[in-house]
Design an enzyme around this catalytic site. Structure first.
Site, PDB file in Angstrom:
ATOM      1  N   GLY A 193       3.872   4.270   5.118  1.00  0.00           N
ATOM      2  CA  GLY A 193       5.075   4.087   5.937  1.00  0.00           C
ATOM      3  C   GLY A 193       5.783   2.775   5.663  1.00  0.00           C
ATOM      4  O   GLY A 193       6.581   2.322   6.465  1.00  0.00           O
ATOM      5  N   LEU A 194       5.502   2.144   4.508  1.00  0.00           N
ATOM      6  CA  LEU A 194       6.132   0.849   4.212  1.00  0.00           C
ATOM      7  C   LEU A 194       7.136   0.956   3.061  1.00  0.00           C
ATOM      8  O   LEU A 194       7.495  -0.039   2.447  1.00  0.00           O
ATOM      9  CB  LEU A 194       5.053  -0.205   3.901  1.00  0.00           C
ATOM     10  CG  LEU A 194       4.051  -0.438   5.038  1.00  0.00           C
ATOM     11  CD1 LEU A 194       2.986  -1.447   4.621  1.00  0.00           C
ATOM     12  CD2 LEU A 194       4.750  -0.923   6.307  1.00  0.00           C
ATOM     13  N   GLY A 195       7.557   2.164   2.792  1.00  0.00           N
ATOM     14  CA  GLY A 195       8.642   2.370   1.819  1.00  0.00           C
ATOM     15  C   GLY A 195       8.259   2.115   0.376  1.00  0.00           C
ATOM     16  O   GLY A 195       9.116   1.779  -0.448  1.00  0.00           O
ATOM     17  N   SER A 196       6.974   2.293   0.032  1.00  0.00           N
ATOM     18  CA  SER A 196       6.579   1.961  -1.345  1.00  0.00           C
ATOM     19  C   SER A 196       7.205   2.923  -2.358  1.00  0.00           C
ATOM     20  O   SER A 196       7.593   2.493  -3.449  1.00  0.00           O
ATOM     21  CB  SER A 196       5.059   1.908  -1.498  1.00  0.00           C
ATOM     22  OG  SER A 196       4.524   3.195  -1.497  1.00  0.00           O
ATOM     23  N   SER A 197       7.361   4.197  -2.024  1.00  0.00           N
ATOM     24  CA  SER A 197       7.932   5.123  -3.008  1.00  0.00           C
ATOM     25  C   SER A 197       9.386   4.760  -3.305  1.00  0.00           C
ATOM     26  O   SER A 197       9.821   4.784  -4.462  1.00  0.00           O
ATOM     27  CB  SER A 197       7.796   6.581  -2.569  1.00  0.00           C
ATOM     28  OG  SER A 197       8.510   6.808  -1.385  1.00  0.00           O
TER      29      SER A 197
ATOM     30  N   PRO B 172       0.835  -1.198   0.000  1.00  0.00           N
ATOM     31  CA  PRO B 172       0.000   0.000   0.000  1.00  0.00           C
ATOM     32  C   PRO B 172       0.873   1.253   0.000  1.00  0.00           C
ATOM     33  O   PRO B 172       1.930   1.275   0.641  1.00  0.00           O
ATOM     34  CB  PRO B 172      -0.806  -0.119   1.296  1.00  0.00           C
ATOM     35  CG  PRO B 172      -0.079  -1.110   2.147  1.00  0.00           C
ATOM     36  CD  PRO B 172       0.716  -1.986   1.225  1.00  0.00           C
TER      37      PRO B 172
ATOM     38  N   ALA C 229      10.713   1.724  -3.017  1.00  0.00           N
ATOM     39  CA  ALA C 229      10.721   0.447  -3.740  1.00  0.00           C
ATOM     40  C   ALA C 229      10.391   0.683  -5.217  1.00  0.00           C
ATOM     41  O   ALA C 229      11.054   0.147  -6.107  1.00  0.00           O
ATOM     42  CB  ALA C 229       9.728  -0.526  -3.111  1.00  0.00           C
TER      43      ALA C 229
ATOM     44  N   ASP D  48      15.160   4.095   3.338  1.00  0.00           N
ATOM     45  CA  ASP D  48      14.216   3.377   2.465  1.00  0.00           C
ATOM     46  C   ASP D  48      14.878   2.906   1.174  1.00  0.00           C
ATOM     47  O   ASP D  48      14.681   1.773   0.737  1.00  0.00           O
ATOM     48  CB  ASP D  48      13.026   4.285   2.092  1.00  0.00           C
ATOM     49  CG  ASP D  48      12.119   4.568   3.271  1.00  0.00           C
ATOM     50  OD1 ASP D  48      12.586   4.434   4.418  1.00  0.00           O
ATOM     51  OD2 ASP D  48      10.950   4.919   3.051  1.00  0.00           O
TER      52      ASP D  48
HETATM   53  O1  PMV Z   1       7.344   7.249   6.507  1.00  0.00           O
HETATM   54  P1  PMV Z   1       8.563   6.540   6.122  1.00  0.00           P
HETATM   55  O2  PMV Z   1       8.411   5.064   6.096  1.00  0.00           O
HETATM   56  O3  PMV Z   1       9.219   7.048   4.877  1.00  0.00           O
HETATM   57  O4  PMV Z   1       9.633   6.759   7.286  1.00  0.00           O
HETATM   58  C1  PMV Z   1      10.149   8.017   7.608  1.00  0.00           C
HETATM   59  C2  PMV Z   1      11.223   7.832   8.594  1.00  0.00           C
HETATM   60  C3  PMV Z   1      11.824   9.111   9.124  1.00  0.00           C
HETATM   61  O5  PMV Z   1      12.880   8.722   9.994  1.00  0.00           O
HETATM   62  C4  PMV Z   1      10.823   9.899   9.925  1.00  0.00           C
HETATM   63  C5  PMV Z   1      12.374   9.985   8.005  1.00  0.00           C
HETATM   64  C6  PMV Z   1      13.524   9.364   7.253  1.00  0.00           C
HETATM   65  O6  PMV Z   1      13.682   9.753   6.080  1.00  0.00           O
HETATM   66  O7  PMV Z   1      14.267   8.534   7.803  1.00  0.00           O
END
Ligand code: PMV
Length: 287
Positions: free
Chosen positions: A75-79, A71, A81, A123
């Site tokens: 917050g699972l790094g899809s962009s 999804p 990936a 990411d």
């Molecule tokens: O929302 P995500 O999964 O891209 O995580 C962001 C993590 C942060 O530490 C808040 C920012 C970063 O770029 O590391």
């Protein structure tokens, strides 16, 4: 035609603190993004700034097809990936011969630009190399693979990573002593976790503490805490928000036999569960 896939990621420990030179521990997870690129004379019609940047970066045209089990904006790094898989597919399809390291670097440059300079390379490094990694000051250290059984709970509340990073920066500007000590405490938990990678009960406890510290830093959300509490009550070793917070996703570290129960509890509490485990592989070519 070239097809590449790249894994998603979760932060096990240290998000936000990693922006301030502290260590962060992240792990590649099984849902992957598949991207197919085919040479062509016309520019692809793209709605994503990440994808536009990938084609722009190499100065090529062509078509693109994405199949994502991850999804987005959760917050699972899809962009990251999608970016890493797309760059790798273009690189192969057009014979550019960029190395993995170069792909990771270009991907990070794109993420940083699109997210207005507020992205750590976590990411893009995880999407490129897979496994469990510790990131500090942009440097990746690969940690030994572990049998971590995770259940992700997606709140389905979208968030802006850039905004949340900015909120923490504001808090740090206005309350340097308080914010500084919270960030230092996150660092302590992350460093201690490194010594206990094989003690999952202890790691679970540390995740609970990391969640509380992120909450105190102001990046929590009531739904995240609802899902975290549901997972703990259903038998997880521990649980925390993962990534930027303010919505997005949480993770629960579970004994293998409790995974289904934890997933059911997350769903019953209003989240969308994904049962997952470590993906040791980073970006790879698909048939
Ligand atoms: O929302 P995500 O999964 O891209 O995580 C962001 C993590 C942060 O530490 C808040 C920012 C970063 O770029 O590391």
């Amino acid at each position: 035609m070239a097809t590449y896939s790249a894994p998603g990621k979760v932060f096990l420990f240290g998000e936000h603190a990693v922006v301030y030179g502290k260590p962060g521990i992240a792990m590649a997870i099984k849902p992957r993004v598949h991207v197919t690129v085919r040479k062509g004379r016309y520019p692809p019609s793209l709605k994503s700034p990440y994808l536009e940047s990938c084609f722009h970066e190499f100065g090529v045209t062509g078509s693109l097809y994405i199949n994502s089990q991850l999804p987005s904006s959760s917050g699972l790094g899809s962009s990251a990936a999608v970016t890493v898989a797309t760059l790798s597919a273009i690189n192969d399809e057009y014979g550019f011969e960029q190395t993995r390291d170069e792909i990771a670097q270009i991907a990070y440059g794109i993420e940083k630009r699109v997210q207005l300079g507020r992205a750590s390379p976590t990411d893009t490094q995880v999407a490129t190399y897979g496994g469990i990694v510790m990131m500090k000051n942009g440097v990746r250290r690969t940690l030994p693979p572990q049998d971590f059984q995770l259940v992700i709970g997606n709140t389905q509340i979208s968030h802006s990573t850039a905004q949340l990073v900015e909120d923490v920066a504001d808090f740090r500007r206005n309350h340097p002593a308080v914010a500084g000590s919270l960030i230092d405490s996150i660092e302590t938990v992350t460093r201690q976790a490194l010594f206990h990678l094989q003690d999952q009960e202890c790691l679970g406890r540390y995740m609970d503490i990391n969640h509380a510290l992120l909450d105190a830093l102001g990046v929590g959300h009531p739904m995240l805490t609802t899902l975290v509490t549901a997972a703990r009550d259903a038998g997880a070793y521990g649980a925390k928000m993962t990534g930027a917070g303010g919505g997005g996703s949480m993770i629960a570290l579970c004994p293998k036999r409790e995974k289904k129960q934890v997933a059911r509890a997350i769903d019953a509490a209003g989240g969308r569960s994904i049962v997952t485990s470590l993906d040791t592989e980073g970006v790879r070519k698909e048939q």
